[in-house]
Motif scaffolding. Sequence first.
Motif, mmCIF file in Angstrom:
data_model
loop_
_atom_site.group_PDB
_atom_site.id
_atom_site.type_symbol
_atom_site.label_atom_id
_atom_site.label_comp_id
_atom_site.label_asym_id
_atom_site.label_seq_id
_atom_site.Cartn_x
_atom_site.Cartn_y
_atom_site.Cartn_z
ATOM 1 N N GLU A 123 -4.441 -3.550 -0.107
ATOM 2 C CA GLU A 123 -5.679 -4.081 0.470
ATOM 3 C C GLU A 123 -5.994 -5.480 -0.055
ATOM 4 O O GLU A 123 -6.667 -6.261 0.615
ATOM 5 C CB GLU A 123 -6.832 -3.120 0.159
ATOM 6 N N CYS A 124 -5.508 -5.807 -1.238
ATOM 7 C CA CYS A 124 -5.724 -7.160 -1.765
ATOM 8 C C CYS A 124 -5.101 -8.214 -0.857
ATOM 9 O O CYS A 124 -5.545 -9.364 -0.837
ATOM 10 C CB CYS A 124 -5.142 -7.279 -3.180
ATOM 11 N N LEU A 125 -4.059 -7.846 -0.139
ATOM 12 C CA LEU A 125 -3.404 -8.765 0.796
ATOM 13 C C LEU A 125 -4.041 -8.729 2.175
ATOM 14 O O LEU A 125 -3.627 -9.481 3.072
ATOM 15 C CB LEU A 125 -1.916 -8.443 0.927
ATOM 16 N N GLY A 126 -5.001 -7.855 2.386
ATOM 17 C CA GLY A 126 -5.616 -7.741 3.697
ATOM 18 C C GLY A 126 -4.603 -7.275 4.727
ATOM 19 O O GLY A 126 -3.760 -6.414 4.470
ATOM 20 N N GLY A 127 -4.677 -7.850 5.921
ATOM 21 C CA GLY A 127 -3.787 -7.461 7.001
ATOM 22 C C GLY A 127 -2.324 -7.666 6.675
ATOM 23 O O GLY A 127 -1.458 -6.903 7.125
ATOM 24 N N ASN A 128 -2.013 -8.703 5.879
ATOM 25 C CA ASN A 128 -0.614 -8.943 5.516
ATOM 26 C C ASN A 128 -0.008 -7.746 4.786
ATOM 27 O O ASN A 128 1.170 -7.423 4.960
ATOM 28 C CB ASN A 128 -0.499 -10.184 4.629
ATOM 29 N N GLY A 129 -0.803 -7.101 3.965
ATOM 30 C CA GLY A 129 -0.294 -5.959 3.221
ATOM 31 C C GLY A 129 0.121 -4.817 4.115
ATOM 32 O O GLY A 129 0.950 -3.991 3.737
ATOM 33 N N TYR A 130 -0.434 -4.773 5.311
ATOM 34 C CA TYR A 130 -0.164 -3.679 6.235
ATOM 35 C C TYR A 130 1.043 -3.942 7.120
ATOM 36 O O TYR A 130 1.438 -3.102 7.911
ATOM 37 C CB TYR A 130 -1.410 -3.466 7.111
ATOM 38 N N ILE A 131 1.635 -5.118 6.965
ATOM 39 C CA ILE A 131 2.761 -5.524 7.803
ATOM 40 C C ILE A 131 4.062 -5.254 7.049
ATOM 41 O O ILE A 131 4.187 -5.551 5.861
ATOM 42 C CB ILE A 131 2.659 -7.023 8.170
#
Length: 540
Positions: free
Chosen positions: A394-402
């Motif tokens: 979650e610290c990376l926001g959307g990038n973390g989910y990719i």
Amino acid sequence: MATHEVFNQAPPLGDHDTSEDPALLEAVVREGAQWALPELHGLGRLAGSQEWREEGRRAERNAPVLRTHDRTGHRVDEVEYDPAYHRVMRVAVEHGLHGAPWADDRPGAHVARAAKFMAWSVDAGHMCPISMTYAVVPALRAEPALAATWEPGLTAREYDFGLRAPATKRGLIAGMSMTEKQGGSDVRANTTTAQPLGDGRFRLDGHKWFTSAPMSDLFLTLAQAPGGLSCVLVPRVLPDGSRNQLRLMRLKDKLGNRSNASSEIEYEGAEAWLVGEEGRGVRTIVEMVNMTRLDCVIGSASAMRSALVQAAHHARHRSAFGKSLIDQPLMRNVLADLAVESEAATVAMMRLAGANDRAVRGDETEAALRRVGLAVTKYFICKRAPMAVGEALECLGGNGYIEDFDLARIYREAPLMSIWEGSGNVAALDLLRAIGREPATLGAFFAEVELAAGTDHRFDDALAQLKKEFGNLEDVELRARRIAELMALLLQGSLLLRHAPAAVADAFCASRLGGDRGSVFGTLPSGLDLDAILDRTQVG
């Protein structure tokens, strides 16, 4: 075009040493394996290189493929892997992450292996057969004649893939095939049968619901022999070079890593050899369970550290609301909380790796500590890992989910450690079983944690609470998870109070033992030295 200008994105995490973790390195020395530091750093630099991280991604992207038959209709029951999978396997074997410590007489050999296992984080999937090979050796020693035949190959530092006669191979990999669809962790419900053939061999017939790494050279499995549930050794290829009757039914479409094949198999007249006493199969595999539990804890600690490094790197290079994320008070709280969790997991894991090293050399007190310590840490640390990795993501926001970013891959894998070998209830109930059958295990645990007694009132209060939990054994099974969690926290707290910087120990005691926190990460109380905690997260 100006609209395509890329800015305020964190650069890729460059080459670094994955072993460059103060908590890990300090523990390696403390647990007696300082001689392994050069090799550990060498492996850590490989694991942190962009080249080998890409090899791990390639093994993950190109999933294994099952071939049940050849082009003319003959059964072959083989799994094809991407070449990257074999390359990462080769590095793991050459660095002795599999069975090699069993052939190394140096004190600290198993500690060194644990540290290297944590550092070699390029691909989670291939570490499954590596772990199983490590765990099989002590169980196999219950049958000295079989150990003499198989152990040299299982401890050799050569990776020799392919289905060939075992005696012709330079190195061997082992697997396990225990659970069935009707029983799962209740292996006594197994229906696979083992019928004696009169010449030392047994005939196996039945099925197994989970068999990871089905191209391994041998498997330990459980089957119902005339004398009861027994442990047997099942070669993939028989000594004469013919294929044993193991049929691969399908590969599992599982959550988590894709690089390692998990399969369902059927035995139809497969040949096997008894390991240990007939009817005492569960007792035979207890030592193997200890080893797989240790690796589950190592894997969870590795996942938390890797995720923390990724999150901290992103926060140091990403700006929001006028300053870097790492300088935002609330983000600092989140990252510091994750850092405390990672360090607590690492010190506990390494202490138990040291106990394991001394236990295999005959230290009964350390064996007793290992028995309960692995049960409570397998329960607790492996449950904390998915939460910690999810928060780091979650610290990376959307990038973390990719999937282009490594955290998505780490997150998919994180729940496995809590499920593998037995889920949370199994570990918590096994803790009670161990204490009931071997009361010395609880004494060894208290002797260890009480080394920190009197250094922090929050720790002392939690210790008193644990003793209160054991003071009343009514409905103790209902409270098994509560007890296991508190024991894990006290073990971590004791180790941090004795060995970690004061800032880390203070934050742990305030939040985990004193209860001054919320129910999620990033809720550490005010007044803690977050700078000192975050300084230990830097790599490069």
